[in-house]
Enzyme design. Sequence first.
Site, PDB file in Angstrom:
ATOM      1  N   HIS A 102       0.812   5.114   1.200  1.00 52.01           N
ATOM      2  CA  HIS A 102       0.132   6.136   1.998  1.00 52.01           C
ATOM      3  C   HIS A 102       0.210   7.459   1.241  1.00 52.01           C
ATOM      4  CE1 HIS A 102       0.116   3.866   5.917  1.00 52.01           C
ATOM      5  NE2 HIS A 102       1.157   3.271   5.364  1.00 52.01           N
ATOM      6  N   HIS A 149       0.847  -1.204   0.000  1.00 44.79           N
ATOM      7  CA  HIS A 149       0.000   0.000   0.000  1.00 44.79           C
ATOM      8  C   HIS A 149       0.874   1.243   0.000  1.00 44.79           C
ATOM      9  CE1 HIS A 149       0.519  -1.459   4.146  1.00 44.79           C
ATOM     10  NE2 HIS A 149       0.578  -0.196   4.512  1.00 44.79           N
TER      11      HIS A 149
END
Length: 139
Positions: A103, A101
Amino acid sequence: MNDSECIFCKIAAGEIPATKILDENQVIAFMDIGPIIKGHVLVIPRDHYPDIISVPPDVLSALIVSARRVAAAQVKALNADGVNIIQNNGRSAGQLVPHFHIHVIPRFNDDGYHFNWNPGKYSSPEEMEKTAASIRSAL
Ligand code: AMP
Ligand code: ZN
């Protein structure tokens, strides 16, 4: 390619709720439930890859382009003064969810947040060169 134990795979499959802001072929983006700053978004691949090294280049390209779109939207819609793009790999690097992922964190001049970023030092130019040579040899 999904991991039945993975919370982000479940979000990608719509099996658990998330506040999505992008839902595309290869990429999903949703609000981080524990924002560093309000408006903090996570950009993830639909398929399960644990870290940056395992993400195929074409998927990685789609992810960073989506992160750029989200950053531009935070600047436009939230009047962010800046944006942090952060991506953790491995427990030692602070990665808690082992599904890749990115951010995307909107930043404001007066948000008061400070990363604990303390610059270190090499003991000598040779030490830095030796470390560089080691990385270079593995590229
Ligand atoms: P990292 O430490 O880089 O693995 O970051 C994991 C991030 O996932 C943290 O910022 C969490 O707040 C966020 N997170 C964990 N579970 C959820 C969830 N169910 N929905 C949205 N964000 C989540
Ligand atoms: Zn997953």
